[in-house]
Motif scaffolding. Sequence first.
Motif, PDB file in Angstrom:
ATOM      1  N   THR A 166      -4.354  -3.271  -7.301  1.00  0.00           N
ATOM      2  CA  THR A 166      -4.255  -3.593  -5.879  1.00  0.00           C
ATOM      3  C   THR A 166      -2.992  -4.372  -5.532  1.00  0.00           C
ATOM      4  OG1 THR A 166      -6.673  -3.651  -5.783  1.00  0.00           O
ATOM      5  CG2 THR A 166      -5.481  -4.629  -3.944  1.00  0.00           C
ATOM      6  N   GLU A 167      -2.641  -5.354  -6.315  1.00  0.00           N
ATOM      7  CA  GLU A 167      -1.464  -6.168  -6.002  1.00  0.00           C
ATOM      8  C   GLU A 167      -0.194  -5.328  -6.012  1.00  0.00           C
ATOM      9  OE1 GLU A 167      -1.387  -9.268  -4.928  1.00  0.00           O
ATOM     10  OE2 GLU A 167      -3.579  -9.286  -4.987  1.00  0.00           O
ATOM     11  N   GLU A 168      -0.064  -4.467  -7.009  1.00  0.00           N
ATOM     12  CA  GLU A 168       1.107  -3.585  -7.068  1.00  0.00           C
ATOM     13  C   GLU A 168       1.101  -2.600  -5.907  1.00  0.00           C
ATOM     14  OE1 GLU A 168       2.083  -2.090 -11.230  1.00  0.00           O
ATOM     15  OE2 GLU A 168       0.112  -3.011 -11.552  1.00  0.00           O
ATOM     16  N   ALA A 169      -0.090  -2.136  -5.558  1.00  0.00           N
ATOM     17  CA  ALA A 169      -0.206  -1.205  -4.432  1.00  0.00           C
ATOM     18  C   ALA A 169       0.268  -1.861  -3.141  1.00  0.00           C
ATOM     19  CB  ALA A 169      -1.649  -0.737  -4.283  1.00  0.00           C
ATOM     20  N   MET A 170      -0.084  -3.115  -2.946  1.00  0.00           N
ATOM     21  CA  MET A 170       0.336  -3.824  -1.740  1.00  0.00           C
ATOM     22  C   MET A 170       1.853  -3.923  -1.646  1.00  0.00           C
ATOM     23  SD  MET A 170      -2.409  -6.949  -1.378  1.00  0.00           S
ATOM     24  CE  MET A 170      -4.134  -6.679  -0.976  1.00  0.00           C
ATOM     25  N   VAL A 171       2.486  -4.154  -2.785  1.00  0.00           N
ATOM     26  CA  VAL A 171       3.955  -4.249  -2.794  1.00  0.00           C
ATOM     27  C   VAL A 171       4.570  -2.909  -2.387  1.00  0.00           C
ATOM     28  CG1 VAL A 171       5.987  -4.586  -4.252  1.00  0.00           C
ATOM     29  CG2 VAL A 171       3.997  -6.086  -4.513  1.00  0.00           C
ATOM     30  N   ALA A 172       4.064  -1.819  -2.955  1.00  0.00           N
ATOM     31  CA  ALA A 172       4.593  -0.497  -2.614  1.00  0.00           C
ATOM     32  C   ALA A 172       4.339  -0.161  -1.145  1.00  0.00           C
ATOM     33  CB  ALA A 172       3.966   0.567  -3.518  1.00  0.00           C
ATOM     34  N   LEU A 173       3.134  -0.445  -0.675  1.00  0.00           N
ATOM     35  CA  LEU A 173       2.809  -0.149   0.720  1.00  0.00           C
ATOM     36  C   LEU A 173       3.656  -0.981   1.670  1.00  0.00           C
ATOM     37  CD1 LEU A 173      -1.070   0.109   0.385  1.00  0.00           C
ATOM     38  CD2 LEU A 173       0.505   1.986   0.905  1.00  0.00           C
ATOM     39  N   GLN A 174       3.938  -2.225   1.299  1.00  0.00           N
ATOM     40  CA  GLN A 174       4.798  -3.052   2.148  1.00  0.00           C
ATOM     41  C   GLN A 174       6.202  -2.459   2.235  1.00  0.00           C
ATOM     42  OE1 GLN A 174       3.636  -6.029   3.859  1.00  0.00           O
ATOM     43  NE2 GLN A 174       5.487  -5.355   4.965  1.00  0.00           N
ATOM     44  N   ARG A 175       6.663  -1.851   1.143  1.00  0.00           N
ATOM     45  CA  ARG A 175       7.966  -1.177   1.177  1.00  0.00           C
ATOM     46  C   ARG A 175       7.944  -0.063   2.223  1.00  0.00           C
ATOM     47  NH1 ARG A 175      11.011  -1.462  -3.878  1.00  0.00           N
ATOM     48  NH2 ARG A 175      12.291   0.245  -3.083  1.00  0.00           N
ATOM     49  N   ALA A 176       6.851   0.692   2.255  1.00  0.00           N
ATOM     50  CA  ALA A 176       6.741   1.773   3.238  1.00  0.00           C
ATOM     51  C   ALA A 176       6.678   1.216   4.651  1.00  0.00           C
ATOM     52  CB  ALA A 176       5.512   2.630   2.952  1.00  0.00           C
ATOM     53  N   VAL A 177       5.945   0.137   4.846  1.00  0.00           N
ATOM     54  CA  VAL A 177       5.866  -0.497   6.168  1.00  0.00           C
ATOM     55  C   VAL A 177       7.248  -0.943   6.622  1.00  0.00           C
ATOM     56  CG1 VAL A 177       4.977  -2.477   7.457  1.00  0.00           C
ATOM     57  CG2 VAL A 177       3.477  -1.238   5.877  1.00  0.00           C
ATOM     58  N   ASP A 178       7.974  -1.606   5.733  1.00  0.00           N
ATOM     59  CA  ASP A 178       9.285  -2.154   6.073  1.00  0.00           C
ATOM     60  C   ASP A 178      10.328  -1.077   6.342  1.00  0.00           C
ATOM     61  OD1 ASP A 178       8.182  -4.644   5.740  1.00  0.00           O
ATOM     62  OD2 ASP A 178       9.006  -4.958   3.720  1.00  0.00           O
ATOM     63  N   SER A 179      10.071   0.147   5.889  1.00  0.00           N
ATOM     64  CA  SER A 179      11.032   1.229   6.097  1.00  0.00           C
ATOM     65  C   SER A 179      11.148   1.612   7.565  1.00  0.00           C
ATOM     66  CB  SER A 179      10.620   2.470   5.289  1.00  0.00           C
ATOM     67  OG  SER A 179       9.481   3.104   5.886  1.00  0.00           O
ATOM     68  N   GLY A 180      10.102   1.355   8.340  1.00  0.00           N
ATOM     69  CA  GLY A 180      10.121   1.751   9.744  1.00  0.00           C
ATOM     70  C   GLY A 180       9.956   3.236   9.960  1.00  0.00           C
ATOM     71  N   HIS A 181       9.598   3.972   8.911  1.00  0.00           N
ATOM     72  CA  HIS A 181       9.418   5.415   9.052  1.00  0.00           C
ATOM     73  C   HIS A 181       8.300   5.682  10.058  1.00  0.00           C
ATOM     74  CE1 HIS A 181       8.274   9.543   8.012  1.00  0.00           C
ATOM     75  NE2 HIS A 181       9.472   9.663   7.459  1.00  0.00           N
ATOM     76  N   PRO A 182       8.504   6.636  10.968  1.00  0.00           N
ATOM     77  CA  PRO A 182       7.515   6.835  12.048  1.00  0.00           C
ATOM     78  C   PRO A 182       6.128   7.229  11.575  1.00  0.00           C
ATOM     79  CG  PRO A 182       9.145   8.615  12.016  1.00  0.00           C
ATOM     80  CD  PRO A 182       9.648   7.551  11.110  1.00  0.00           C
ATOM     81  N   ASP A 183       6.007   7.837  10.401  1.00  0.00           N
ATOM     82  CA  ASP A 183       4.698   8.220   9.878  1.00  0.00           C
ATOM     83  C   ASP A 183       4.248   7.316   8.729  1.00  0.00           C
ATOM     84  OD1 ASP A 183       4.296  10.472  11.591  1.00  0.00           O
ATOM     85  OD2 ASP A 183       5.688  11.612  10.353  1.00  0.00           O
ATOM     86  N   GLU A 184       5.122   7.111   7.765  1.00  0.00           N
ATOM     87  CA  GLU A 184       4.729   6.371   6.565  1.00  0.00           C
ATOM     88  C   GLU A 184       4.489   4.895   6.859  1.00  0.00           C
ATOM     89  OE1 GLU A 184       4.108   8.538   4.357  1.00  0.00           O
ATOM     90  OE2 GLU A 184       5.209  10.063   5.462  1.00  0.00           O
ATOM     91  N   SER A 185       5.241   4.311   7.789  1.00  0.00           N
ATOM     92  CA  SER A 185       5.069   2.898   8.088  1.00  0.00           C
ATOM     93  C   SER A 185       3.690   2.599   8.685  1.00  0.00           C
ATOM     94  CB  SER A 185       6.187   2.421   9.021  1.00  0.00           C
ATOM     95  OG  SER A 185       6.050   1.038   9.298  1.00  0.00           O
ATOM     96  N   PRO A 186       3.269   3.268   9.756  1.00  0.00           N
ATOM     97  CA  PRO A 186       1.912   2.985  10.263  1.00  0.00           C
ATOM     98  C   PRO A 186       0.817   3.397   9.292  1.00  0.00           C
ATOM     99  CG  PRO A 186       2.894   4.827  11.467  1.00  0.00           C
ATOM    100  CD  PRO A 186       3.978   4.200  10.645  1.00  0.00           C
ATOM    101  N   GLY A 187       1.046   4.446   8.517  1.00  0.00           N
ATOM    102  CA  GLY A 187       0.056   4.853   7.529  1.00  0.00           C
ATOM    103  C   GLY A 187      -0.124   3.791   6.459  1.00  0.00           C
ATOM    104  N   ALA A 188       0.999   3.265   5.969  1.00  0.00           N
ATOM    105  CA  ALA A 188       0.935   2.233   4.943  1.00  0.00           C
ATOM    106  C   ALA A 188       0.330   0.945   5.489  1.00  0.00           C
ATOM    107  CB  ALA A 188       2.332   1.967   4.391  1.00  0.00           C
ATOM    108  N   LEU A 189       0.636   0.630   6.741  1.00  0.00           N
ATOM    109  CA  LEU A 189       0.089  -0.589   7.333  1.00  0.00           C
ATOM    110  C   LEU A 189      -1.426  -0.473   7.511  1.00  0.00           C
ATOM    111  CD1 LEU A 189       0.751  -3.376   8.392  1.00  0.00           C
ATOM    112  CD2 LEU A 189       1.235  -2.367  10.630  1.00  0.00           C
ATOM    113  N   THR A 190      -1.905   0.716   7.807  1.00  0.00           N
ATOM    114  CA  THR A 190      -3.349   0.934   7.899  1.00  0.00           C
ATOM    115  C   THR A 190      -4.007   0.692   6.546  1.00  0.00           C
ATOM    116  OG1 THR A 190      -3.017   2.594   9.641  1.00  0.00           O
ATOM    117  CG2 THR A 190      -5.152   2.577   8.541  1.00  0.00           C
ATOM    118  N   GLN A 191      -3.391   1.224   5.481  1.00  0.00           N
ATOM    119  CA  GLN A 191      -3.939   1.004   4.140  1.00  0.00           C
ATOM    120  C   GLN A 191      -3.878  -0.470   3.757  1.00  0.00           C
ATOM    121  OE1 GLN A 191      -3.211   3.418   0.780  1.00  0.00           O
ATOM    122  NE2 GLN A 191      -2.838   5.286   1.928  1.00  0.00           N
ATOM    123  N   LEU A 192      -2.765  -1.131   4.116  1.00  0.00           N
ATOM    124  CA  LEU A 192      -2.650  -2.555   3.813  1.00  0.00           C
ATOM    125  C   LEU A 192      -3.740  -3.348   4.517  1.00  0.00           C
ATOM    126  CD1 LEU A 192       1.130  -3.562   3.812  1.00  0.00           C
ATOM    127  CD2 LEU A 192      -0.537  -3.896   1.988  1.00  0.00           C
TER     128      LEU A 192
END
Length: 236
Positions: A166-192
């Motif tokens: 889980t901890e490693e997953a959070m780091v990866a998902l935060q990377r996706a959130v920080d990217s600002g990608h229109p799809d991956e960012s909100p998707g990753a933030l939902t998972q976070l």
Amino acid sequence: MRWWPERWRRRPAESGSSADPLLAAARERGIPTVRVSASQAEDLAIAMAKINYEKGDVAAAEETLRRIATTGSPSPAGTAAFNLGVMLELRGDVRGARNAYRMAVDSPNPDAAAMAALNLGLILFYAGDIEQARNLMTLAMESGHEQAAPKGAFNLGGLLVSQGRTEEAMVALQRAVDSGHPDESPGALTQLGALWFSAGRVADAEAAFERVIATRHPEFAPTAQACLIDLRRRRG
């Protein structure tokens, strides 16, 4: 999955270039042309393979891509290998797609390598080769590619969640959130948000869901809305 190259540059070449047959064929199809070097001719051939594919001549498109992938200049070869992988995957030839993607990953073309790493990683994940999938998704995430990096981070996060990391997953998902990608960012933030709620970080989870809802993303905003309703119901 990214399909054909979105742009390619052409430069003048000397008269008598081996590109002449390709140029003649391109002119017959109404494609504006200038004389090109051997490397740029391969880019042109890849673009023409796209035309053949869209017209239903799959065999001709595959032959062109396979030839360039195996004997072409380094950068066009990577592009051709990636596009060949997409074509083979779309028609259900997973083994062939894996081989083509691997060629692209090993090529010196950074764009093709990044996107091929993402696609190959997903194939291997569903095939149960989790370790190789994780390595490839990490490669995509670290590539800096505008599409492959956030998609790699999002998918890596999901893979790590499935392993209980889980901890490693959070780091990866935060990377996706920080990217600002229109799809991956909100998707990753939902998972976070879901992970934070499970970890007892209720305020963080609530804020995450509210941010996703504000994006009005057609897929993830409704999911976040449902999660937020459930969170508040459980909190009482």
